[in-house]
Design a protein around this motif. Structure first.
Motif, PDB file in Angstrom:
ATOM      1  N   ARG A 401       0.574  -1.328  -0.144  1.00  0.00           N
ATOM      2  CA  ARG A 401      -0.213   0.141   0.210  1.00  0.00           C
ATOM      3  C   ARG A 401       0.791   1.358   0.186  1.00  0.00           C
ATOM      4  NH1 ARG A 401      -5.140  -0.595   2.499  1.00  0.00           N
ATOM      5  NH2 ARG A 401      -5.533   1.886   2.638  1.00  0.00           N
ATOM      6  N   ALA A 404       1.953   2.006  -3.540  1.00  0.00           N
ATOM      7  CA  ALA A 404       0.818   1.803  -4.328  1.00  0.00           C
ATOM      8  C   ALA A 404       0.698   3.590  -4.073  1.00  0.00           C
ATOM      9  CB  ALA A 404      -0.241   1.221  -3.962  1.00  0.00           C
ATOM     10  N   SER A 408       1.749   6.742  -7.215  1.00  0.00           N
ATOM     11  CA  SER A 408       0.061   7.345  -7.427  1.00  0.00           C
ATOM     12  C   SER A 408       0.205   8.582  -7.085  1.00  0.00           C
ATOM     13  CB  SER A 408      -0.388   7.244  -6.524  1.00  0.00           C
ATOM     14  OG  SER A 408      -0.732   7.380  -5.143  1.00  0.00           O
ATOM     15  N   GLN A 429       4.985  -2.664 -10.882  1.00  0.00           N
ATOM     16  CA  GLN A 429       3.949  -2.175 -11.039  1.00  0.00           C
ATOM     17  C   GLN A 429       4.805   0.211 -11.097  1.00  0.00           C
ATOM     18  OE1 GLN A 429       2.222  -1.119  -6.727  1.00  0.00           O
ATOM     19  NE2 GLN A 429       1.989  -3.947  -7.228  1.00  0.00           N
TER      20      GLN A 429
END
Length: 463
Positions: A401, A404, A408, A429
Motif C-alpha cells: 500500500r 501504491a 500514485s 507496478q
C-alpha cells in the motif's frame, strides 16, 4: 556441511586465491547476510586482491554456471547482497586501495573496497570531498555506493553517486573486463555505460575500479532548524527553499514521531512540533552568511513555529548527529523495521506523509518518516514486533500500500537504497511491460548466462 560447489570449481578458486578463498561455516554465514536482516549462507567466499583475479573467478564460475554475488560491507537494507543458493560471494575488502588523487583535475581513482569515510578523510587533506554521504559512510564501501546509487543529505546540492562518477572498470558476466567513461567531466562519446552500471546492484558487472568526480571542501557551514505546526507548512517551506537561487547544502525533514524519537532516544533538544526542517548552507566565510540569510527568509512563512540557527560548529554537529542517529534509534523501540526510501515530487510530500499516517491508523502500526526533503526522498519506517504474528502480517500488508501510494503521487520505489529482493516484485507496478523487457535485454547483453546476482532488481518474466 557438504560443499554446494562443483569440486573442480572449488579447487580452481582455491588455487587462484589462496587464503582469499573461504569455505568455513562462519565465513559463509557472515557473507550471506546484510543489513536487511535476511540471510542465506554463501557456497564460497572469494576475497580477490587484483582485478585479474576477479576476471578469472567470473570465468570459472561461468564455466560451471555458478552464481556470483558482489558484496561491499553488507550495509544494504534491500537484500541486494544476499546470495542465492549455491552462489559465490565476492568480497572486495582486499581491493581497498586509493589508486590516485588528482587535485588539479578534481578526481580520485579507487578500488571498490575503499570505505566512504576513509576516502573522505584522505581527500580532506587536499581540500576536497566526494559528495555521496550515506549515514553508513564509516562502514559502507565506494563499490556498494556505486552499486545502489547511494545518496545522503548532500544530494540536494551535489547529486547522488551517479552524478559524481566519471568512469568505471567492471567485469561482466562473460568474464570480460570493460572500461567506460573517462577522466573528463564532459563526455559525449558513445553509449553512457558508466551511468548504466551505477545503480545496477551487481547484476550487470562487478566494479573493480572507479574514477570519481570530487568537489572542493567548503570552508564554512551554517545550520538552521525550522519547526512547523504541520507537514503542509513544512512542505510549503521546502518548495520556497528550492525555488530561490541559493541551493541548500542539506535539507532534511522529520515528522512529529521522529521529533519525539530524536528527543527521547537521541537526546536532541527539540520541542514538540508537527514537522521539522534541518537546513544547511555551505561555502566560504564571505558567502555562507548571505546564503544562510536567504535560506532563513525562504523558511519563514505560514505555520512556522520557530527558526533557530546553530551558534557554532559543535551545535551544528549535535543537530546533524541527532538526524544520523534516527535510523538506528528505531531499533530501540521496535525489533522489526521495514525501512523504505520512497521518492515523490517535492510538492507531494504532504500527500505522502498524510497517506502514511492514514496507513498507520488503518493497520494499527507505528510508521515514521524522515529524510531528504529537497529531493522528495523520505525514509518511511514501518515498525513492528517480529514475535507478534498478527502485527508482522499487518506490516507486510502495509508495504504494498505504501508503494501504491508513492506511485500514485508520481513517485518511485527507491531514491538511494536500490531494489534488491525487497522491492523486486513491485517493479512491475513502477514500469510497463515493454520497459521491463528492455531492462531484461540489457541484463542479457551484460550477463548472458544470468550468473551475476540473480534474482535481484528485475522480477521474473511472465510465463
Amino acid at each position: 556441511m557438504p560443499s554446494l560447489l562443483p569440486p573442480a570449481l572449488a579447487h580452481a578458486l582455491a588455487a587462484l586465491l589462496g587464503d582469499g578463498w573461504r569455505v568455513d561455516a562462519e565465513t559463509l554465514r557472515r557473507y550471506g547476510e546484510d543489513a536487511s536482516r535476511r540471510g542465506v549462507p554463501a557456497a564460497g567466499v572469494a576475497l580477490p586482491e587484483r582485478r585479474e583475479q576477479v576476471v578469472a573467478l567470473v570465468h570459472a564460475c561461468r564455466t560451471h554456471r555458478v552464481p556470483v554475488v558482489a558484496r561491499g560491507s553488507g550495509t544494504s537494507s534491500t537484500g541486494a547482497a544476499i546470495p542465492g543458493g549455491g552462489a559465490v560471494v565476492v568480497g572486495f575488502e582486499r581491493m581497498a586501495r586509493i589508486l590516485a588523487i588528482d587535485p588539479a583535475d578534481r578526481i580520485a581513482v579507487v578500488e571498490p573496497g575503499v570505505l566512504n569515510g576513509d576516502l573522505q578523510r584522505a581527500l580532506a587533506a587536499h581540500g576536497l570531498f566526494w559528495p555521496p554521504d550515506p549515514a553508513s559512510a564509516d562502514t559502507c564501501t565506494v563499490g556498494g555506493n556505486l552499486a545502489c546509487n547511494a545518496g545522503g543529505p548532500r544530494t540536494v546540492k551535489y547529486g547522488a553517486t551517479r552524478d559524481n562518477v566519471l568512469g568505471l572498470a567492471a567485469v561482466t558476466g562473460t568474464g570480460d573486463l570493460v572500461t567506460c567513461g573517462s577522466r573528463t567531466t564532459k563526455d559525449a562519446t558513445g553509449y553512457d555505460l558508466t551511468h548504466l552500471l551505477v545503480g545496477s546492484e551487481g547484476t550487470l558487472g562487478l566494479i573493480v575500479e572507479a574514477t570519481l568526480k570530487l568537489a572542493p571542501l567548503p570552508s564554512a557551514r551554517r545550520s538552521l532548524r525550522a519547526l512547523y505546526a504541520d507537514v503542509a507548512a513544512a512542505a510549503a517551506a521546502v518548495a520556497r527553499l528550492m525555488r530561490q537561487p541559493v541551493a541548500p547544502a542539506m535539507l532534511e525533514f522529520m515528522d512529529r514521531h521522529c521529533i519525539r524519537l530524536a528527543r527521547e532516544v537521541g537526546g536532541a533538544d527539540i520541542p514538540d512540533a508537527g514537522a521539522l526542517l534541518m537546513i544547511e548552507a555551505d561555502g566560504d566565510a564571505a558567502t555562507v552568511e548571505l546564503a544562510t540569510r536567504a535560506l532563513a527568509d525562504a523558511a519563514r512563512g505560514p505555520g512556522l513555529l520557530a527558526l533557530d540557527a546553530a551558534p557554532d560548529a559543535a551545535a551544528s554537529e549535535a543537530l546533524w548527529a541527532a538526524r544520523r542517529a534516527l535510523s538506528p534509534a528505531l531499533r530501540t523501540i521496535a525489533a522489526g523495521k521495514i525501512n523504505e526510501d520512497v521518492v515523490v515530487p517535492v510538492s507531494r510530500i504532504p500527500d505522502l506523509v498524510t497517506g502514511v499516517e492514514a496507513l498507520a491508523a488503518e493497520f494499527d502500526l507505528r510508521i515514521v518518516a524522515f529524510g531528504h526533503a529537497g529531493n522528495g526522498n523520505l525514509h518511511v519506517n514501518i515498525l513492528f514486533d517480529p514475535d507478534d504474528a498478527a502485527e508482522s502480517a499487518r506490516a507486510r500488508s502495509a508495504l504494498p500500500r505504501l508503494f501504491a501510494l508513492t506511485l500514485s503521487l508520481g513517485g518511485t520505489l527507491s531514491g538511494e537504497h536500490g531494489i534488491g529482493t525487497a522491492k523486486r516484485d513491485f517493479m512491475a507496478q513502477a514500469f510497463d511491460a515493454p520497459t521491463l523487457a528492455l531492462m531484461r535485454t540489457v541484463k542479457q547483453a551484460f550477463d548472458p548466462d544470468g550468473i551475476l546476482n540473480p534474482g535481484k532488481v528485475l522480477p521474473p518474466a511472465a510465463a
